[in-house]
Design a protein around this motif. Structure first.
Motif, short mmCIF file in Angstrom:
data_model
loop_
_atom_site.label_atom_id
_atom_site.label_comp_id
_atom_site.label_asym_id
_atom_site.label_seq_id
_atom_site.Cartn_x
_atom_site.Cartn_y
_atom_site.Cartn_z
N VAL A 11 0.86 -1.18 0.00
CA VAL A 11 0.00 0.00 0.00
C VAL A 11 0.90 1.23 0.00
CG1 VAL A 11 -1.76 1.30 1.24
CG2 VAL A 11 -1.86 -1.21 1.20
N ALA A 14 -3.23 5.47 1.47
CA ALA A 14 -4.57 5.00 1.85
C ALA A 14 -5.34 6.13 2.50
CB ALA A 14 -4.47 3.81 2.80
N VAL A 51 -9.09 -1.88 0.57
CA VAL A 51 -8.47 -0.92 1.48
C VAL A 51 -9.29 0.36 1.55
CG1 VAL A 51 -6.43 0.54 1.88
CG2 VAL A 51 -6.14 -1.87 1.27
#
Length: 126
Positions: A11, A14, A51
């Motif tokens: 990631v 986010a 996510v």
């Protein structure tokens, strides 16, 4: 180890406005034609979708769709960029573009809808 870890996903960002997840295509992610397996691209898009949709609520997918435009090859860095299309109280729809690199061409377009419910506050917290 999670599925995303097994595939080598990371990631990069986010936030509820934009989520970015990356992976590099390895030999284990290739199909019989020597290009990235469609399931690999779907998995990357789905991770970005999961996510972003779970940042502010508990969410579970109710519908997804993926269109493939271009092939990815071994060694390509892929980036899935997820953004909200519409976020309501009980349903939310997100758009995820799978790109070759940060600013590269769009290889696939994913649209997904989740059923969502607000996350509960812990006792004693407001």
């Amino acid at each position: 180890m999670s599925y995303a870890d097994t595939l080598g996903m990371h990631v990069l960002e986010a936030t509820p406005e934009r989520t970015r997840v990356t992976l590099t295509v390895t030999p284990g992610g290739l199909n019989m034609h020597g290009t990235a397996h469609g399931g690999l691209l779907f998995s990357l898009a789905d991770e970005a979708f999961a996510v972003i949709s779970n940042l502010e609520a508990q969410a579970v997918a109710v519908e997804t769709h993926l269109s493939f435009f271009r092939a990815a090859r071994e060694g390509n860095e892929l980036v899935a960029v997820a953004t909200p299309e519409r976020v309501g109280r009980t349903l939310a729809t997100y758009r995820v573009e799978v790109r070759r690199g940060e600013e590269g061409e769009v290889l696939a377009l994913f649209l997904g809808t989740v059923a969502r419910r607000e996350q509960r506050q812990e006792a004693g917290r407001s």
